[in-house]
Enzyme design. Structure first.
Site, mmCIF file in Angstrom:
data_model
loop_
_atom_site.group_PDB
_atom_site.id
_atom_site.type_symbol
_atom_site.label_atom_id
_atom_site.label_comp_id
_atom_site.label_asym_id
_atom_site.label_seq_id
_atom_site.Cartn_x
_atom_site.Cartn_y
_atom_site.Cartn_z
ATOM 1 N N HIS A 60 -18.162 6.249 -39.041
ATOM 2 C CA HIS A 60 -18.808 5.270 -39.919
ATOM 3 C C HIS A 60 -18.831 5.861 -41.327
ATOM 4 O O HIS A 60 -19.688 6.675 -41.646
ATOM 5 C CB HIS A 60 -20.240 4.995 -39.450
ATOM 6 C CG HIS A 60 -20.316 4.491 -38.036
ATOM 7 N ND1 HIS A 60 -20.338 3.154 -37.730
ATOM 8 C CD2 HIS A 60 -20.348 5.142 -36.846
ATOM 9 C CE1 HIS A 60 -20.399 3.005 -36.407
ATOM 10 N NE2 HIS A 60 -20.395 4.195 -35.852
ATOM 11 N N LEU A 61 -17.859 5.467 -42.139
ATOM 12 C CA LEU A 61 -17.784 6.046 -43.490
ATOM 13 C C LEU A 61 -18.664 5.271 -44.483
ATOM 14 O O LEU A 61 -18.800 5.664 -45.629
ATOM 15 C CB LEU A 61 -16.336 6.112 -43.964
ATOM 16 C CG LEU A 61 -15.426 6.996 -43.086
ATOM 17 C CD1 LEU A 61 -14.001 7.030 -43.639
ATOM 18 C CD2 LEU A 61 -15.961 8.418 -42.963
ATOM 19 N N ARG A 62 -19.242 4.167 -44.026
ATOM 20 C CA ARG A 62 -20.324 3.435 -44.707
ATOM 21 C C ARG A 62 -19.933 2.598 -45.913
ATOM 22 O O ARG A 62 -20.635 1.669 -46.264
ATOM 23 C CB ARG A 62 -21.461 4.392 -45.140
ATOM 24 C CG ARG A 62 -22.091 5.193 -44.014
ATOM 25 C CD ARG A 62 -22.783 4.309 -43.019
ATOM 26 N NE ARG A 62 -23.579 5.060 -42.053
ATOM 27 C CZ ARG A 62 -23.808 4.639 -40.823
ATOM 28 N NH1 ARG A 62 -23.312 3.491 -40.385
ATOM 29 N NH2 ARG A 62 -24.531 5.348 -39.985
ATOM 30 N N ASN A 95 -19.288 -1.850 -39.118
ATOM 31 C CA ASN A 95 -20.714 -2.230 -39.282
ATOM 32 C C ASN A 95 -21.302 -1.729 -40.600
ATOM 33 O O ASN A 95 -22.214 -0.919 -40.636
ATOM 34 C CB ASN A 95 -21.550 -1.714 -38.100
ATOM 35 C CG ASN A 95 -21.512 -0.209 -37.960
ATOM 36 O OD1 ASN A 95 -20.523 0.431 -38.308
ATOM 37 N ND2 ASN A 95 -22.587 0.388 -37.467
ATOM 38 N N HIS A 180 -18.555 -1.251 -27.827
ATOM 39 C CA HIS A 180 -19.830 -0.521 -27.727
ATOM 40 C C HIS A 180 -20.596 -1.150 -26.569
ATOM 41 O O HIS A 180 -21.041 -2.292 -26.660
ATOM 42 C CB HIS A 180 -20.608 -0.662 -29.043
ATOM 43 C CG HIS A 180 -21.946 0.009 -29.036
ATOM 44 N ND1 HIS A 180 -22.315 0.945 -29.969
ATOM 45 C CD2 HIS A 180 -23.020 -0.126 -28.214
ATOM 46 C CE1 HIS A 180 -23.550 1.351 -29.729
ATOM 47 N NE2 HIS A 180 -24.005 0.714 -28.656
ATOM 48 N N ASP A 297 -18.155 9.710 -33.765
ATOM 49 C CA ASP A 297 -19.205 8.706 -34.023
ATOM 50 C C ASP A 297 -20.060 9.188 -35.215
ATOM 51 O O ASP A 297 -21.291 9.084 -35.200
ATOM 52 C CB ASP A 297 -20.079 8.434 -32.792
ATOM 53 C CG ASP A 297 -20.969 7.203 -33.003
ATOM 54 O OD1 ASP A 297 -20.731 6.453 -33.964
ATOM 55 O OD2 ASP A 297 -21.918 7.014 -32.216
ATOM 56 N N HIS A 301 -26.924 9.129 -41.925
ATOM 57 C CA HIS A 301 -28.119 8.517 -42.520
ATOM 58 C C HIS A 301 -28.789 9.645 -43.288
ATOM 59 O O HIS A 301 -28.630 10.823 -42.932
ATOM 60 C CB HIS A 301 -29.067 7.989 -41.443
ATOM 61 C CG HIS A 301 -28.464 6.925 -40.570
ATOM 62 N ND1 HIS A 301 -28.270 5.633 -40.997
ATOM 63 C CD2 HIS A 301 -27.995 6.967 -39.290
ATOM 64 C CE1 HIS A 301 -27.720 4.917 -40.016
ATOM 65 N NE2 HIS A 301 -27.537 5.706 -38.974
ATOM 66 N N ALA A 315 -30.571 5.154 -35.996
ATOM 67 C CA ALA A 315 -29.906 5.985 -34.986
ATOM 68 C C ALA A 315 -28.552 6.450 -35.503
ATOM 69 O O ALA A 315 -27.856 5.709 -36.186
ATOM 70 C CB ALA A 315 -29.726 5.188 -33.699
ATOM 71 N N GLY A 316 -28.196 7.685 -35.175
ATOM 72 C CA GLY A 316 -26.879 8.192 -35.542
ATOM 73 C C GLY A 316 -26.950 9.582 -36.132
ATOM 74 O O GLY A 316 -27.953 9.948 -36.765
HETATM 75 C C1 NCD Z 1 -24.124 4.089 -35.452
HETATM 76 C C2 NCD Z 1 -24.345 3.850 -36.931
HETATM 77 O O1 NCD Z 1 -25.298 4.388 -37.498
HETATM 78 O O2 NCD Z 1 -23.543 3.127 -37.542
HETATM 79 N N1 NCD Z 1 -25.260 4.711 -34.869
HETATM 80 C C3 NCD Z 1 -25.315 5.403 -33.730
HETATM 81 O O3 NCD Z 1 -26.430 5.778 -33.314
HETATM 82 N N2 NCD Z 1 -24.228 5.715 -33.054
HETATM 83 C C4 NCD Z 1 -23.780 2.792 -34.810
HETATM 84 C C5 NCD Z 1 -23.170 2.915 -33.461
HETATM 85 O O4 NCD Z 1 -22.097 3.491 -33.288
HETATM 86 O O5 NCD Z 1 -23.772 2.375 -32.539
HETATM 87 ZN ZN ZN Z 2 -20.486 4.356 -33.805
#
Ligand code: NCD
Ligand code: ZN
Length: 434
Positions: A60-62, A95, A180, A297, A301, A315-316
């Protein structure tokens, strides 16, 4: 013939290890010999393992054109973190604040990635209720599609009743699909009934197993597309999947347990960390080759966000910077054969995505290489990371090795041949072969 560059050392391919010299010209591997190759520039990597450049199927490079989450990560910082971890191709998840569900958004993301990223960034197209009938219009721009079956960062998910339609829509494009698997209905049911709400109880093992069963039922028996079950957290999921689908595992699910989350709330992640028994079974399954992909993954954050009250915190965990360190841990401490790493971290993802120009070290392939020193213990410290969020779930842990050099065939930029990143010089000393 005088080559652009020669690299000498132990190359690790999916099914063989050899001590050789690799010649690189114009960003491609042009010769592999025992000895006798000549060049002006040479990297001697005898004490290292030379892997095909790692390919991360799940990050997730955001960044997107809203730039709302650039404070967490962007293409520049995220790809620098990837290089630090030995990753030479990354596939970005949809996302973001403007979920990547239309061609218009994708093209904007691609342009940002092309100008800012230091490695190849490829994109998933998200499948949502609103684009289910039009996802084929994105197919030229995406490498694969992503379906979420539960709420997670960004809120891009579909209800299970549209799953068969969503899978059929992806089938019509013939692109690979990553899902997912957490069942939103199970999560919601548990949420209503629970008094004390622990994250792993709110998103129980049952949610993953139930979602996988629904995917098995929804994907037609003779589905022609490749389906990958994202970040498997429950050992029993592997039995359900069998050989029907591909599957991923993350470093955190192989390393941490729910007990660790009690000590460090930053380890909150979807799907959650599970028991020690489950972790050991996942690790054993990984070692026996039952898991196709080792993905990061990478979900950055900020520390401030992660420090919020547990149920409100996102989460992440970030994982790009430490991918190579983790691979060294798998090899040295867990006895994972290096050839298995070449498969799960490079060859299998390349084949899954149809990227036939990379994934192994062969003449004619792109010169993407991750050179790992497995005799160089390092203690993970947030000061040494390139991710913008500047923290790691592995902070303070010592790993037995680190990425030493990364070679990238940078064919995205006109006239550029290849780049060599030297980790000893903090990624700053970028040697161009032109
Ligand atoms: C991911 C995110 O922050 O984009 N978070 C995570 O806990 N893995 C989303 C995801 O892959 O479910
Ligand atoms: Zn993910």
């Amino acid at each position: 013939m005088l080559h652009d560059l020669i690299i000498e050392g132990k190359i690790v391919n999916p099914y063989a290890i050899h001590d050789v010299q690799i010649a690189i010209d114009n960003g491609y591997i042009t010769a592999i010999r025992k000895q006798g190759l000549k060049s002006e520039r040479k990297i001697e990597a005898q004490r290292c393992l030379i892997f095909p450049g790692f390919i991360d199927l799940h990050a997730h490079l955001r960044e997107d054109s809203s730039h709302k989450w650039d404070y967490k990560e962007d293409f520049k910082s995220g790809t620098a973190a990837a290089v630090h971890g030995g990753i030479t191709t990354v596939i970005d998840m949809p996302n973001t604040p403007l979920p990547c569900i239309s061609t218009d958004r994708l093209i904007k993301k691609k342009e940002l990635a092309r100008t800012e990223g230091v490695i190849d960034i490829l994109f998933y197209g998200g499948v949502s209720d609103s684009n289910i009938n039009t996802i084929a219009t994105m197919q030229k721009e995406v490498i694969a599609y992503k379906i979420y079956l539960a709420e997670t960062t960004g809120g891009l998910y579909i209800r299970e009743d549209v799953l068969p339609k969503a899978i059929a829509a992806v089938e019509a494009t013939a692109k690979p699909l990553v899902i997912h698997c957490e069942d939103q209905r199970v999560i919601e049911k548990v949420r209503e009934g629970l008094k004390v709400k622990a994250h792993s109880e709110l998103r129980p093992e049952e949610a993953e197993l139930s979602a996988v069963k629904k995917v098995l039922a929804a994907a037609s028996g003779d589905t022609k597309i490749k389906i990958d079950i994202a970040h498997v957290s429950v050992y029993r999921t592997l039995d359900l999947i069998g050989k029907r689908f591909h599957c991923e595992v993350t470093p955190h699910h192989l390393f941490f347990t729910k007990k660790d989350v009690q000590a460090n709330a930053f380890l909150k992640v979807n799907p959650p960390l599970r028991s020690e028994e489950n972790r050991l079974l996942l690790l054993a399954a990984f070692k026996s080759g039952k898991i196709d992909f080792l993905v990061t993954d990478h979900a950055p954050h900020t520390k401030e966000e992660k420090a919020r009250a547990f149920l409100e915190a996102p989460a992440g965990v970030p994982n790009l910077d430490t991918y190579g360190n983790f691979v060294a841990w798998l090899i040295v401490h867990c006895g994972v054969p290096p050839m298995l790493i070449a498969r799960v971290s490079a060859y299998n993802p390349a084949m899954f995505l149809g990227l036939h120009d990379r994934g192994s070290i062969e003449v004619g392939k792109r010169a993407n290489l991750s050179i790992l020193d497995i005799h160089k213990p390092v203690k993970i410290s947030s000061e040494c990371l390139y991710t913008k969020c500047k923290w790691s779930p592995f902070e303070g842990y010592e790993f037995p090795g680190a990425v030493r050099h990364v070679v990238i065939a940078n064919c995205r930029v006109k006239n550029e041949k290849c780049k060599i990143y030297d980790m000893e010089n903090k990624l700053k000393s970028i040697i161009d072969t032109d």
